[in-house]
Enzyme design. Sequence first.
Site, PDB file in Angstrom:
ATOM      1  N   GLY A 197       0.837  -1.209   0.000  1.00  0.00           N
ATOM      2  CA  GLY A 197       0.000   0.000   0.000  1.00  0.00           C
ATOM      3  C   GLY A 197       0.860   1.242   0.000  1.00  0.00           C
ATOM      4  O   GLY A 197       2.059   1.182  -0.298  1.00  0.00           O
ATOM      5  N   ASN A 198       0.269   2.381   0.311  1.00  0.00           N
ATOM      6  CA  ASN A 198       1.047   3.621   0.415  1.00  0.00           C
ATOM      7  C   ASN A 198       0.413   4.520   1.471  1.00  0.00           C
ATOM      8  O   ASN A 198      -0.623   4.187   2.037  1.00  0.00           O
ATOM      9  CB  ASN A 198       1.141   4.315  -0.950  1.00  0.00           C
ATOM     10  N   HIS A 199       1.058   5.660   1.731  1.00  0.00           N
ATOM     11  CA  HIS A 199       0.648   6.505   2.861  1.00  0.00           C
ATOM     12  C   HIS A 199      -0.469   7.489   2.536  1.00  0.00           C
ATOM     13  O   HIS A 199      -0.768   8.348   3.353  1.00  0.00           O
ATOM     14  CB  HIS A 199       1.853   7.293   3.384  1.00  0.00           C
TER      15      HIS A 199
END
Length: 398
Positions: free
Chosen positions: A206-208
């Site tokens: 995923g990512n932030h």
Amino acid sequence: MFQGKKILIGITGSIAAYKTVLLVRELVKQGAEVKVVMTSAAKDFVTPLTLSTLSKNSVTADLFENDSWANHVMLGRWADVMVIAPLSCNTLGKMAHGLCDNLLLAVYLSATCPVFVAPAMDDDMWHHPSTKENLKKINDFGNHIIPAEKGELASGLFGDGRMAEVQTILATLQSHFNYQKELSGKKALITAGPTYELLDPVRFIGNHSSGKMGVAIANELVKRGAEVTLVLGPSNVSVDEKKIKTFHVTSAEEMYEVCIKQFPEMNLAVMAAAVADYTPVNTFSEKIKKNDGNLVLELQKTKDILKSLGQIKKEKQLLVGFALETKNEAEYAKSKLKDKNADIIVLNSLRDKGAGFGTDTNKITIFEKSGAATTYDQKDKALVAKDIVDVIVKNIYA
Ligand code: CTP
């Protein structure tokens, strides 16, 4: 400027209440009908007599006065807008938790009109985690926060927490009343948040991204009258699903599927999501167990949603993409305009403090197909959304 507008002013206990006296005077001068409700602490700073004289209306402070009950419901319903200025830390806390121990809070809780608040407090109180949490809560409830400013404070210190100036409050109210439903009848598709690419039942890539920017744009588009469809990756940001048709998705593929289906009906699309560029070739149905060697994951490219929409875009449809860069920002942003057949690219640079993922603020440059490039100051994401939608409105009617 405010001819015929019914404005209810709530005053709480803070030295900044002296500015509210000028606010009331200015609103009345500009044609508004003003009524004032104050807490008893507010009376230590400004008098009901001053305010009733300036507003030309009696001022109320208590739930019961002269043996009669103050009709807080009718006051809340009478107003076109309620402005609580200054908003003290104490009243903020009560608003965030639904407490109702005075007339001002009863009016606030029963108000059916939009509510604006202008907080005022000392620097340390302003930065306290509880203040931040309470502001977020009342913002999520749909109240409009007129941010406090930096400057000299009553304590003699210099810092954040100074109530917005009268001119800023007037400008905010003016733009609220001037808000035109410029996008009435237009349909808008927004993507927001991260995507999660599943590796196994418990892990993902995923990512932030928080989804804050995309949801702020969706909210702004609703305010301008658009019918908004949001495709939201895993995010904790609250969305008013009564106003925004929301599809909750997890992976890039799911986001793509919804967007491709929805886009032909749309007048405009804003791709604000941080979509994974790669996804695992295999998602394991059982948890991957560790062993002695390294683990090699094979990843394949996801479908580029923005680019795919650019390929099927019709002449009248407007397509907006984002670019998050760390170097050669302008160059990359301009090439994204072309490569993805977008009409507008919103660039944020990770080199700018207060821009990008997870923050409440952003700093952007907007590149338009016409060649125009406009750089904006760092702002709260709600205000950044306003700038972006201004450019969308300009381009959609160009
Ligand atoms: N985007 C998309 N679908 C993807 C990837 C990105 O719709 N699979 C959209 C994003 O929502 C954003 C824009 O494309 O509007 C970002 O462009 P992209 O080229 O993905 O940016 P980067 O990931 O920064 O690209 P690169 O890695 O090439 O710099």
